[in-house]
Design a protein around this motif. Structure first.
Motif, PDB file in Angstrom:
ATOM      1  N   TYR A   1       0.826  -1.209   0.000  1.00 58.71           N
ATOM      2  CA  TYR A   1       0.000   0.000   0.000  1.00 58.71           C
ATOM      3  C   TYR A   1       0.862   1.263   0.000  1.00 58.71           C
ATOM      4  O   TYR A   1       0.513   2.265  -0.631  1.00 58.71           O
ATOM      5  N   ILE A   2       2.008   1.213   0.690  1.00 58.77           N
ATOM      6  CA  ILE A   2       2.931   2.358   0.670  1.00 58.77           C
ATOM      7  C   ILE A   2       3.484   2.550  -0.740  1.00 58.77           C
ATOM      8  O   ILE A   2       3.571   3.677  -1.248  1.00 58.77           O
ATOM      9  N   GLN A   3       3.846   1.453  -1.390  1.00 57.50           N
ATOM     10  CA  GLN A   3       4.342   1.534  -2.758  1.00 57.50           C
ATOM     11  C   GLN A   3       3.261   2.060  -3.702  1.00 57.50           C
ATOM     12  O   GLN A   3       3.539   2.890  -4.586  1.00 57.50           O
ATOM     13  N   MET A   4       2.037   1.615  -3.518  1.00 57.13           N
ATOM     14  CA  MET A   4       0.948   2.094  -4.370  1.00 57.13           C
ATOM     15  C   MET A   4       0.674   3.577  -4.149  1.00 57.13           C
ATOM     16  O   MET A   4       0.305   4.297  -5.079  1.00 57.13           O
ATOM     17  N   ALA A   5       0.876   4.046  -2.916  1.00 65.39           N
ATOM     18  CA  ALA A   5       0.700   5.476  -2.644  1.00 65.39           C
ATOM     19  C   ALA A   5       1.743   6.288  -3.410  1.00 65.39           C
ATOM     20  O   ALA A   5       1.429   7.340  -3.982  1.00 65.39           O
ATOM     21  N   ILE A   6       2.984   5.801  -3.452  1.00 65.26           N
ATOM     22  CA  ILE A   6       4.032   6.479  -4.218  1.00 65.26           C
ATOM     23  C   ILE A   6       3.688   6.458  -5.705  1.00 65.26           C
ATOM     24  O   ILE A   6       3.831   7.475  -6.408  1.00 65.26           O
ATOM     25  N   THR A   7       3.224   5.315  -6.199  1.00 64.08           N
ATOM     26  CA  THR A   7       2.841   5.204  -7.610  1.00 64.08           C
ATOM     27  C   THR A   7       1.725   6.199  -7.936  1.00 64.08           C
ATOM     28  O   THR A   7       1.740   6.851  -8.997  1.00 64.08           O
ATOM     29  N   SER A   8       0.764   6.343  -7.028  1.00 62.91           N
ATOM     30  CA  SER A   8      -0.320   7.305  -7.244  1.00 62.91           C
ATOM     31  C   SER A   8       0.207   8.737  -7.263  1.00 62.91           C
ATOM     32  O   SER A   8      -0.257   9.570  -8.053  1.00 62.91           O
ATOM     33  N   MET A   9       1.202   9.047  -6.413  1.00 64.16           N
ATOM     34  CA  MET A   9       1.820  10.371  -6.431  1.00 64.16           C
ATOM     35  C   MET A   9       2.496  10.625  -7.778  1.00 64.16           C
ATOM     36  O   MET A   9       2.380  11.710  -8.362  1.00 64.16           O
ATOM     37  N   GLU A  10       3.192   9.613  -8.286  1.00 69.19           N
ATOM     38  CA  GLU A  10       3.884   9.751  -9.572  1.00 69.19           C
ATOM     39  C   GLU A  10       2.877   9.950 -10.700  1.00 69.19           C
ATOM     40  O   GLU A  10       3.109  10.770 -11.604  1.00 69.19           O
TER      41      GLU A  10
ATOM     42  N   ALA B   1      -0.093  11.244 -10.373  1.00 63.27           N
ATOM     43  CA  ALA B   1      -0.677  12.576 -10.185  1.00 63.27           C
ATOM     44  C   ALA B   1       0.232  13.655 -10.757  1.00 63.27           C
ATOM     45  O   ALA B   1      -0.234  14.628 -11.349  1.00 63.27           O
ATOM     46  N   SER B   2       1.543  13.468 -10.604  1.00 58.48           N
ATOM     47  CA  SER B   2       2.492  14.476 -11.099  1.00 58.48           C
ATOM     48  C   SER B   2       2.475  14.569 -12.613  1.00 58.48           C
ATOM     49  O   SER B   2       2.819  15.607 -13.190  1.00 58.48           O
ATOM     50  N   ASP B   3       2.069  13.492 -13.290  1.00 57.38           N
ATOM     51  CA  ASP B   3       2.020  13.462 -14.751  1.00 57.38           C
ATOM     52  C   ASP B   3       0.638  13.809 -15.298  1.00 57.38           C
ATOM     53  O   ASP B   3       0.436  13.821 -16.514  1.00 57.38           O
ATOM     54  N   SER B   4      -0.304  14.079 -14.403  1.00 56.21           N
ATOM     55  CA  SER B   4      -1.687  14.295 -14.826  1.00 56.21           C
ATOM     56  C   SER B   4      -2.034  15.781 -14.825  1.00 56.21           C
ATOM     57  O   SER B   4      -1.568  16.543 -13.981  1.00 56.21           O
ATOM     58  N   SER B   5      -2.860  16.167 -15.795  1.00 52.72           N
ATOM     59  CA  SER B   5      -3.354  17.543 -15.810  1.00 52.72           C
ATOM     60  C   SER B   5      -4.518  17.728 -14.831  1.00 52.72           C
ATOM     61  O   SER B   5      -4.902  18.848 -14.512  1.00 52.72           O
ATOM     62  N   SER B   6      -5.077  16.618 -14.365  1.00 53.53           N
ATOM     63  CA  SER B   6      -6.161  16.645 -13.364  1.00 53.53           C
ATOM     64  C   SER B   6      -5.822  15.628 -12.268  1.00 53.53           C
ATOM     65  O   SER B   6      -6.372  14.515 -12.236  1.00 53.53           O
ATOM     66  N   PRO B   7      -4.924  16.009 -11.357  1.00 55.23           N
ATOM     67  CA  PRO B   7      -4.340  15.029 -10.447  1.00 55.23           C
ATOM     68  C   PRO B   7      -5.156  14.709  -9.200  1.00 55.23           C
ATOM     69  O   PRO B   7      -4.749  13.844  -8.424  1.00 55.23           O
ATOM     70  N   LEU B   8      -6.304  15.347  -9.007  1.00 51.49           N
ATOM     71  CA  LEU B   8      -6.997  15.187  -7.740  1.00 51.49           C
ATOM     72  C   LEU B   8      -7.453  13.752  -7.479  1.00 51.49           C
ATOM     73  O   LEU B   8      -7.451  13.290  -6.349  1.00 51.49           O
ATOM     74  N   VAL B   9      -7.838  13.038  -8.529  1.00 52.79           N
ATOM     75  CA  VAL B   9      -8.261  11.642  -8.357  1.00 52.79           C
ATOM     76  C   VAL B   9      -7.092  10.800  -7.847  1.00 52.79           C
ATOM     77  O   VAL B   9      -7.240   9.999  -6.910  1.00 52.79           O
ATOM     78  N   GLU B  10      -5.924  10.975  -8.462  1.00 51.25           N
ATOM     79  CA  GLU B  10      -4.753  10.212  -8.032  1.00 51.25           C
ATOM     80  C   GLU B  10      -4.305  10.619  -6.630  1.00 51.25           C
ATOM     81  O   GLU B  10      -3.845   9.790  -5.848  1.00 51.25           O
ATOM     82  N   LEU B  11      -4.434  11.896  -6.306  1.00 51.59           N
ATOM     83  CA  LEU B  11      -4.074  12.335  -4.960  1.00 51.59           C
ATOM     84  C   LEU B  11      -5.007  11.723  -3.918  1.00 51.59           C
ATOM     85  O   LEU B  11      -4.571  11.364  -2.813  1.00 51.59           O
ATOM     86  N   GLN B  12      -6.263  11.576  -4.275  1.00 53.87           N
ATOM     87  CA  GLN B  12      -7.182  10.902  -3.368  1.00 53.87           C
ATOM     88  C   GLN B  12      -6.782   9.435  -3.207  1.00 53.87           C
ATOM     89  O   GLN B  12      -6.927   8.863  -2.113  1.00 53.87           O
ATOM     90  N   CYS B  13      -6.245   8.829  -4.263  1.00 52.90           N
ATOM     91  CA  CYS B  13      -5.760   7.451  -4.175  1.00 52.90           C
ATOM     92  C   CYS B  13      -4.588   7.338  -3.201  1.00 52.90           C
ATOM     93  O   CYS B  13      -4.435   6.316  -2.517  1.00 52.90           O
ATOM     94  N   VAL B  14      -3.749   8.376  -3.150  1.00 55.06           N
ATOM     95  CA  VAL B  14      -2.650   8.383  -2.179  1.00 55.06           C
ATOM     96  C   VAL B  14      -3.222   8.286  -0.768  1.00 55.06           C
ATOM     97  O   VAL B  14      -2.782   7.466   0.050  1.00 55.06           O
ATOM     98  N   ILE B  15      -4.206   9.122  -0.482  1.00 52.09           N
ATOM     99  CA  ILE B  15      -4.848   9.101   0.831  1.00 52.09           C
ATOM    100  C   ILE B  15      -5.473   7.737   1.114  1.00 52.09           C
ATOM    101  O   ILE B  15      -5.287   7.155   2.188  1.00 52.09           O
TER     102      ILE B  15
END
Length: 222
Positions: free
Chosen positions: A100-109, A111-125
């Motif tokens: 889950y920690i690794q998946m949170a990092i993947t979601s951050m990465e 999000a950084s490549d997305s023009s609409s990162p809020l969905v991925e940032l919510q995945c981090v949470i």
């Protein structure tokens, strides 16, 4: 829980994951305004956090504070620090919890490549919360509460810095005391007594933010 080093890893795992959760939640409400070139007082935010303001404008702050792994103060860096502590603890954490920690990092990465990162940032949470649920279910009481002590300290620290949910500060200090009692961690007695006197015994914080933060940051040497 074994060595003081491992206790330190557990404590900082709790602090860094909590730091990611709170700063993400705090900033996600402002994200749309920042990327739309609306003025956000990021300089005040940096001052509150006690970090250097190295940003040129709101958009630069939004990008670099969230995603710049070369910035030691960024949320991405906090997520990687959490992972570094989790790796050391792989024999204590379940493989599911570590994933889950690794998946949170993947979601951050992502999000950084997305023009609409809020969905991925919510995945981090969501992944951090899933990590907690997965690990806490299988950990012994001492191990679980060392992580929770770290989470409590970070929550108290950021609540004071950001004036965030200050109405919960009494409850958070009470929770820290309860969790500390269930561990073998040695807290700085003077700092703990000052914090309890200022927050719990007075009903409302009776010290300055600088005093409170000084006591919080000197609670443990881990």
């Amino acid at each position: 829980m074994g060595s003081k080093v491992k206790s330190g890893n557990l404590y900082w795992l709790g602090r860094y994951t909590e730091r990611v959760l709170i700063t993400l939640r705090f900033l996600m409400d402002s994200y749309d305004r920042m990327i739309d070139d609306c003025e956000v007082d990021y300089a005040a935010f940096c001052a509150q956090m006690g970090i250097e303001n190295v940003y040129t404008d709101s958009k630069d702050f939004c990008n670099r504070f969230l995603f710049d792994s070369g910035n030691p103060d960024s949320i991405m860096s906090s997520m990687r620090y959490a992972y570094d502590n989790a790796i050391v603890l792989r024999e204590v954490l379940t493989s599911e919890g570590l994933s889950y920690i690794q998946m949170a990092i993947t979601s951050m990465e992502r999000a950084s490549d997305s023009s609409s990162p809020l969905v991925e940032l919510q995945c981090v949470i969501d992944n951090i919360l899933a990590f907690r649920g997965s690990c806490y279910e299988h950990m012994d009481d001492i191990t679980r509460n060392i992580i929770r002590c770290g989470s409590s300290v970070e929550r108290i620290d950021l609540s004071i810095r950001l004036k965030y949910q200050l109405s919960h500060l009494n409850h958070e200090v009470s929770m820290l005391l309860n969790r500390l009692y269930k561990t073998r961690l040695e807290a700085n007695k003077d700092s703990l007594d000052h914090l309890v006197d200022a927050v719990l015994d007075s009903g409302t914080p009776s010290a300055t933010s600088a005093q409170l933060l000084g006591w919080v940051e000197s609670l443990f040497s881990l």
